[in-house]
Design an enzyme around this catalytic site. Structure first.
Site, PDB file in Angstrom:
ATOM      1  N   HIS A   1      13.375  20.749 -88.417  1.00 24.84           N
ATOM      2  CA  HIS A   1      14.495  20.741 -87.456  1.00 24.84           C
ATOM      3  C   HIS A   1      15.833  20.704 -88.197  1.00 24.84           C
ATOM      4  CE1 HIS A   1      11.521  18.569 -84.570  1.00 24.84           C
ATOM      5  NE2 HIS A   1      11.656  19.804 -84.137  1.00 24.84           N
TER       6      HIS A   1
ATOM      7  N   LYS B   1       4.370  16.203 -73.241  1.00 26.89           N
ATOM      8  CA  LYS B   1       4.169  15.444 -74.486  1.00 26.89           C
ATOM      9  C   LYS B   1       4.290  13.945 -74.254  1.00 26.89           C
ATOM     10  CE  LYS B   1       5.759  19.019 -77.712  1.00 26.89           C
ATOM     11  NZ  LYS B   1       6.896  19.458 -78.547  1.00 26.89           N
TER      12      LYS B   1
ATOM     13  N   ARG C   1       8.429  28.932 -86.162  1.00 31.11           N
ATOM     14  CA  ARG C   1       7.634  28.744 -87.385  1.00 31.11           C
ATOM     15  C   ARG C   1       6.693  29.938 -87.551  1.00 31.11           C
ATOM     16  NH1 ARG C   1       5.753  22.972 -85.626  1.00 31.11           N
ATOM     17  NH2 ARG C   1       5.556  24.312 -83.821  1.00 31.11           N
TER      18      ARG C   1
ATOM     19  N   SER D   1       6.613  17.795 -85.198  1.00 28.91           N
ATOM     20  CA  SER D   1       6.791  16.391 -84.800  1.00 28.91           C
ATOM     21  C   SER D   1       5.439  15.761 -84.494  1.00 28.91           C
ATOM     22  CB  SER D   1       7.666  16.302 -83.552  1.00 28.91           C
ATOM     23  OG  SER D   1       8.946  16.764 -83.818  1.00 28.91           O
TER      24      SER D   1
HETATM   25  O1  PNS Z   1      10.697  20.331 -78.865  1.00 25.96           O
HETATM   26  P1  PNS Z   1      10.087  20.867 -77.600  1.00 25.96           P
HETATM   27  O2  PNS Z   1       9.100  19.857 -77.014  1.00 25.96           O
HETATM   28  O3  PNS Z   1       9.475  22.228 -77.758  1.00 25.96           O
HETATM   29  O4  PNS Z   1      11.314  20.984 -76.553  1.00 25.96           O
HETATM   30  C1  PNS Z   1      11.075  21.470 -75.267  1.00 25.96           C
HETATM   31  C2  PNS Z   1      12.280  21.288 -74.348  1.00 25.96           C
HETATM   32  C3  PNS Z   1      12.638  19.821 -74.168  1.00 25.96           C
HETATM   33  C4  PNS Z   1      13.482  22.021 -74.911  1.00 25.96           C
HETATM   34  C5  PNS Z   1      11.831  21.946 -72.989  1.00 25.96           C
HETATM   35  O5  PNS Z   1      10.683  21.292 -72.521  1.00 25.96           O
HETATM   36  C6  PNS Z   1      12.917  21.912 -71.934  1.00 25.96           C
HETATM   37  O6  PNS Z   1      13.809  22.720 -71.962  1.00 25.96           O
HETATM   38  N1  PNS Z   1      12.812  20.958 -71.002  1.00 25.96           N
HETATM   39  C7  PNS Z   1      13.753  20.855 -69.903  1.00 25.96           C
HETATM   40  C8  PNS Z   1      13.147  21.401 -68.601  1.00 25.96           C
HETATM   41  C9  PNS Z   1      13.330  22.887 -68.484  1.00 25.96           C
HETATM   42  O7  PNS Z   1      14.435  23.413 -68.525  1.00 25.96           O
HETATM   43  N2  PNS Z   1      12.206  23.606 -68.292  1.00 25.96           N
HETATM   44  C10 PNS Z   1      12.227  25.053 -68.095  1.00 25.96           C
HETATM   45  C11 PNS Z   1      12.214  25.831 -69.405  1.00 25.96           C
HETATM   46  S1  PNS Z   1      10.676  25.674 -70.237  1.00 25.96           S
END
Ligand code: PNS
Length: 161
Positions: free
Chosen positions: A18, A42, A91, A129
């Protein structure tokens, strides 16, 4: 016009992969806001506040990088912040399907925001993570996988868990 990018993620915890993406984004955009969000699929190790605190302590040397938390839809949050881009790290091929879906959904929700993918350094391509969390919970040494302030916050969280 100054260009703002949002780098969203769970960051539970922030890894060196990150950090690499944050440094690359900070060179490309005028301002970068690293935003801790909730991924409902998660199980978290750190609270969003602990994660944001860990990121803040890790990016002190990057003057155009700020840290925030958000709830709800990423596209709406990014729009409200006045961002022109959402940055995500890529990645290996395994990330592609999920990232493609997320970028497409976010474009549907807000057509003015582009998702920009930055490839992490090869040496971090195995890092996640989830792997750091597993090593930490099982008592292994994860100190070479995360920035130093993050390791301290994980240690504290595990002591009080
Ligand atoms: O590090 P991650 O777990 O891949 O991050 C994911 C994250 C938090 C960016 C994603 O789950 C998110 O955008 N959550 C907010 C809800 C949302 O907008 N969902 C619709 C798009 S997937």
């Amino acid at each position: 016009m100054s260009k703002l990018a949002i780098y969203p993620g769970s960051f539970d915890p922030l890894t060196l992969g990150h950090m690499d993406v944050i440094e690359r984004a900070a060179r490309l955009f005028d301002r970068v806001v690293v935003s801790v969000g909730v991924n409902s699929s998660k199980k978290p190790l750190l609270t969003p506040e602990q994660r944001a605190q860990a990121i803040r302590a890790s990016v002190t040397g990057l003057k155009n990088v700020e840290v925030d938390t958000f709830q709800g839809l990423l596209a709406k949050y990014a729009e409200g912040m006045g961002a022109s881009a959402i940055v995500r790290g890529l990645r290996a091929t395994a990330d592609f399907e999920y990232e493609f879906q997320m970028a497409t959904v976010n474009r549907k929700l807000s057509s003015s925001i582009e998702t920009v993918f930055l490839m992490t350094k090869w040496e971090h391509s195995y890092l996640s993570s989830t792997i750091v969390k597993e090593i930490a919970v099982l008592g292994g040494d994860y100190s070479s996988l995360v920035p130093e302030p993050v390791a301290r916050i994980i240690e504290k969280a595990l002591e009080t868990a």
